[in-house]
Scaffold this motif. Sequence first.
Motif, PDB file in Angstrom:
ATOM      1  N   GLU A   1      -0.941   3.473  -3.484  1.00  0.00           N
ATOM      2  CA  GLU A   1      -0.434   3.851  -2.174  1.00  0.00           C
ATOM      3  C   GLU A   1       1.071   4.043  -2.269  1.00  0.00           C
TER       4      GLU A   1
ATOM      5  N   HIS B   1       3.132   3.807   0.769  1.00  0.00           N
ATOM      6  CA  HIS B   1       3.789   3.042   1.822  1.00  0.00           C
ATOM      7  C   HIS B   1       3.124   1.684   2.059  1.00  0.00           C
ATOM      8  N   CYS B   2       1.805   1.630   1.987  1.00  0.00           N
ATOM      9  CA  CYS B   2       1.063   0.401   2.268  1.00  0.00           C
ATOM     10  C   CYS B   2       0.847  -0.405   0.993  1.00  0.00           C
TER      11      CYS B   2
ATOM     12  N   HIS C   1       5.103   3.601  12.231  1.00  0.00           N
ATOM     13  CA  HIS C   1       5.033   4.257  10.929  1.00  0.00           C
ATOM     14  C   HIS C   1       3.952   3.627  10.062  1.00  0.00           C
TER      15      HIS C   1
ATOM     16  N   HIS D   1       0.390   5.416   8.465  1.00  0.00           N
ATOM     17  CA  HIS D   1      -0.045   5.412   7.066  1.00  0.00           C
ATOM     18  C   HIS D   1      -1.390   4.716   6.899  1.00  0.00           C
TER      19      HIS D   1
END
Length: 305
Positions: free
Chosen positions: A111, A113-114, A269, A273
């Motif tokens: 991933e 962002h996560c 945000h 995601h």
Amino acid sequence: MRASVIRWAVNVATWAPTGEQWSLVLGCLPDEARERCLRYRKTEDQKRAVVSQLLQRACVHRVLGEAWHLINIKLTRGRKPFYAGAAGRQHAPNFNYNVAHEGDYVVLASENHCLCGVDVAAPQQWRQQASKPVLERLSLLQNRLSAQEWDFIKSLQDNEEAAETAFQAMWSCKEAYVKARGDGVAFEPLSRIDVQLPSQLAANAATWPPMQKIQVLVDGGIQPCWHFCLHILPNRHIVAVARGPPGAAVDAYGVFRGTMRELNMPQEHLQAHLNAPEPTFDLVTVDDLLPEHLQETYFACTSEC
């Protein structure tokens, strides 16, 4: 597929490298990583370890553009692997990944962002070469399951395949969660995690959809900032992927968290995601993972000299 989000699976059961190919693949790894892979006594375990290393390095190279010889992979105290360099993070500020293997497959999920965790479970691990009923053997792990999970499995006692499949799906989601966080086996007890499988999902494993979102409770509470998805690979291998907030990373040394550029992103945000479509797994081969300049040589080594 989003550029920085990868889902890869390699069938190591069908990978039969020649001696020359094996040497070439081993030569792609740093000395320390190669030595760790070769410590395993069984060839099958060596292959899984080598493919895990290839997946990680190919992922870093593909997503961040880092040269193979510069890829620096480290581990958290909870044994979560991560790329410790700084290259390419402008478009993948929280780049992280996870790997797992069991049965025929080694899998990787990444991933940008996560937080990301993955686990894979092979079929018939609890039914093959066993004289006792599946439920009796699964009862040895009852203390790792929530009361609701155990009741669900007991309701399937007349269908051993369904009971085993339900257990594997629950266990894989638990593993994916603690592996995403980074604390691994330090997360205790696993019964704190309650995987809520739809009843129709476990009733007939042969009719499972290729991908299914799952709700998971932790300490009795819904986890709105965590998303879980079950994938089905060929030969009924179950893969669980967990995605969660980067701020939930457990990192005693602080190095992994230090690689993240957006550790505490705004809630809207993060949800964007988390709610992004979950990619399906691409079935890739070892030659797909090799550095480009070695792929032609690898193909040329199709027979022993």
